[in-house]
Enzyme design. Structure first.
Site, mmCIF file in Angstrom:
data_model
loop_
_atom_site.group_PDB
_atom_site.id
_atom_site.type_symbol
_atom_site.label_atom_id
_atom_site.label_comp_id
_atom_site.label_asym_id
_atom_site.label_seq_id
_atom_site.Cartn_x
_atom_site.Cartn_y
_atom_site.Cartn_z
ATOM 1 N N SER A 42 59.739 47.831 30.880
ATOM 2 C CA SER A 42 58.478 48.535 30.589
ATOM 3 C C SER A 42 57.871 49.098 31.872
ATOM 4 O O SER A 42 58.248 48.670 32.976
ATOM 5 C CB SER A 42 57.485 47.569 29.930
ATOM 6 O OG SER A 42 56.949 46.700 30.905
ATOM 7 N N GLU A 48 55.192 48.365 32.956
ATOM 8 C CA GLU A 48 54.499 47.250 33.615
ATOM 9 C C GLU A 48 55.471 46.317 34.358
ATOM 10 O O GLU A 48 55.041 45.524 35.191
ATOM 11 C CB GLU A 48 53.717 46.415 32.587
ATOM 12 C CG GLU A 48 52.486 47.108 31.999
ATOM 13 C CD GLU A 48 52.798 47.991 30.808
ATOM 14 O OE1 GLU A 48 53.926 47.898 30.267
ATOM 15 O OE2 GLU A 48 51.928 48.805 30.427
ATOM 16 N N ASN A 49 56.749 46.400 34.042
ATOM 17 C CA ASN A 49 57.719 45.461 34.642
ATOM 18 C C ASN A 49 57.926 45.647 36.144
ATOM 19 O O ASN A 49 58.503 44.784 36.807
ATOM 20 C CB ASN A 49 59.079 45.525 33.921
ATOM 21 C CG ASN A 49 59.078 44.846 32.569
ATOM 22 O OD1 ASN A 49 59.852 45.195 31.681
ATOM 23 N ND2 ASN A 49 58.204 43.858 32.378
ATOM 24 N N ARG A 55 52.850 40.004 19.934
ATOM 25 C CA ARG A 55 52.290 41.162 20.637
ATOM 26 C C ARG A 55 53.219 42.351 20.482
ATOM 27 O O ARG A 55 54.429 42.186 20.304
ATOM 28 C CB ARG A 55 52.191 40.878 22.148
ATOM 29 C CG ARG A 55 51.033 40.042 22.589
ATOM 30 C CD ARG A 55 50.913 40.136 24.113
ATOM 31 N NE ARG A 55 52.052 39.549 24.789
ATOM 32 C CZ ARG A 55 52.196 38.247 25.050
ATOM 33 N NH1 ARG A 55 51.260 37.394 24.690
ATOM 34 N NH2 ARG A 55 53.265 37.803 25.677
ATOM 35 N N ASP A 71 62.636 39.510 24.272
ATOM 36 C CA ASP A 71 61.744 38.702 25.110
ATOM 37 C C ASP A 71 62.251 37.265 25.200
ATOM 38 O O ASP A 71 62.913 36.773 24.292
ATOM 39 C CB ASP A 71 60.330 38.727 24.501
ATOM 40 C CG ASP A 71 59.286 38.198 25.472
ATOM 41 O OD1 ASP A 71 59.579 38.113 26.690
ATOM 42 O OD2 ASP A 71 58.182 37.858 25.022
ATOM 43 N N GLY A 72 61.914 36.600 26.308
ATOM 44 C CA GLY A 72 62.214 35.173 26.439
ATOM 45 C C GLY A 72 63.333 34.864 27.414
ATOM 46 O O GLY A 72 63.774 33.713 27.507
HETATM 47 C C1 FPP Z 1 61.894 40.043 28.749
HETATM 48 O O1 FPP Z 1 62.060 38.674 29.055
HETATM 49 C C2 FPP Z 1 63.091 40.803 29.096
HETATM 50 C C3 FPP Z 1 63.137 41.820 30.014
HETATM 51 C C4 FPP Z 1 61.943 42.293 30.739
HETATM 52 C C5 FPP Z 1 64.387 42.511 30.369
HETATM 53 C C6 FPP Z 1 65.387 42.707 29.266
HETATM 54 C C7 FPP Z 1 66.710 42.938 29.893
HETATM 55 C C8 FPP Z 1 67.901 42.508 29.416
HETATM 56 C C9 FPP Z 1 68.076 41.833 28.134
HETATM 57 C C10 FPP Z 1 69.173 42.677 30.211
HETATM 58 C C11 FPP Z 1 69.565 44.077 30.531
HETATM 59 C C12 FPP Z 1 69.397 45.053 29.445
HETATM 60 C C13 FPP Z 1 70.317 45.931 28.992
HETATM 61 C C14 FPP Z 1 69.948 46.912 27.946
HETATM 62 C C15 FPP Z 1 71.696 45.969 29.472
HETATM 63 P P1 FPP Z 1 61.080 37.995 30.107
HETATM 64 O O2 FPP Z 1 61.730 38.064 31.440
HETATM 65 O O3 FPP Z 1 59.725 38.625 30.047
HETATM 66 O O4 FPP Z 1 61.048 36.521 29.558
HETATM 67 P P2 FPP Z 1 59.837 35.471 29.651
HETATM 68 O O5 FPP Z 1 58.703 36.042 28.833
HETATM 69 O O6 FPP Z 1 60.415 34.234 29.040
HETATM 70 O O7 FPP Z 1 59.497 35.315 31.105
#
Ligand code: FPP
Length: 276
Positions: A80, A82-83, A210, A35-36
């Site tokens: 997820s 939800e994404n 969470r 996350d982040g």
């Molecule tokens: C959450 O950060 C991250 C995600 C929803 C996507 C994770 C994806 C990657 C790390 C790149 C691709 C993955 C692989 C396995 C190659 P956020 O966008 O919710 O961050 P925020 O809470 O700061 O907005």
């Protein structure tokens, strides 16, 4: 652990951290809520997708460190259920990054005997993404080192619903009586993670406290570790810190893992010299 220590030189960054880890008490299964990414990008006045792109380097470093350490299963929460609510352009970029990642990393996965699987409602993914995931899974299927699970279009509740429906379908098709009941083993063996040990350590980056619908069943007894580090900044040292913290915890699984009391002298004497 030996492979990790062999890859470092005394005095080098992370050498002391790696030395402090007890190789006999490693978590077998590590799960991570990455996350982040968005916040990492915002702090640099970059578009959110720049955070996802930078997050790939953290995925690479984490897979490498876990494999060298001797972790058996690594489960990464990549997308997820939800994404889908995110802007179309962000979702499309995530698919593109996944495509680039699996293509680019395949030789490394093969060289390091790493198996990769996707878990989630994969049938709803765009055909190209499914194709990427299926071919990576097929090509790495015979590797015997670490297993990496990519949780994609994953939801813990959706997984439980899918497991229950699979059990009901099995009961219907095998003509079981209507009073048929299930137990915990039945549910575990119908999850996307069937046959895998549950996570020992769940890491979440970016400081949020969470679970976000991740592995709801499987983390029943996992140790939780939350770090303020944003995912794109997460590197080997952060992972080693998490494992060190895990090794300080006393895992009781609901029992009483009390320190053994010092022998009671009066009781000992009473046993040695029973009263007549
Ligand atoms: C959450 O950060 C991250 C995600 C929803 C996507 C994770 C994806 C990657 C790390 C790149 C691709 C993955 C692989 C396995 C190659 P956020 O966008 O919710 O961050 P925020 O809470 O700061 O907005």
């Amino acid at each position: 652990m030996k492979a990790l220590l062999d890859s470092l030189k005394p005095g080098e960054n992370d050498w002391d951290l790696a030395q402090s880890i007890d190789p006999d008490r490693l978590p077998s299964h590590v799960a991570i809520i990455m996350d982040g990414n968005g916040r990492w990008a915002r702090r640099r006045s970059l578009p959110r997708v720049a955070g996802h792109k930078a997050g790939i380097e953290s995925v690479r470093a984490t897979v490498e460190t876990c494999a060298r350490m001797g972790v058996q299963i690594l489960t990464l929460y990549a997308f997820s259920v939800e994404n889908w609510k995110r802007p179309r352009s962000e979702v499309d970029t995530l698919w593109r990054l996944l495509h680039i990642y699996v293509r680019k990393e395949l030789p490394t996965l093969m060289e390091n005997d790493i198996r990769m699987r996707a878990i989630g409602r994969l049938e709803a993914l765009p055909p190209q993404v499914r194709h990427d995931l299926e071919s990576t899974e097929r090509i790495t299927a015979h590797n015997r080192g670490m297993l990496v699970n990519l949780a994609i279009n994953y939801g813990g509740r959706a997984e439980l619903v899918d497991a229950v429906n699979a059990l009901l379908e099995k009961a219907r098709s095998s003509g079981r009586p209507s009073d048929f009941r299930v137990d915990e083993a039945d549910i575990s063996s119908h999850l996307y993670t069937a046959g895998m040990a549950d996570p020992d350590l769940l890491i979440r980056t970016s400081g949020e406290l969470r679970i976000s619908n991740f592995l709801l069943w499987q983390i029943a007894y996992a140790e939780l570790y939350v770090t303020p580090t944003l995912w794109p900044d997460f590197r080997r040292a952060d992972l080693l810190q998490a494992v060190l913290e895990y090794q300080k915890r006393e895992r009781r699984f609901g029992g009483l893992n009390l320190p053994r009391p010092a022998p009671d002298r009066h009781l000992m004497e009473a046993v040695a010299f029973p009263m007549k």
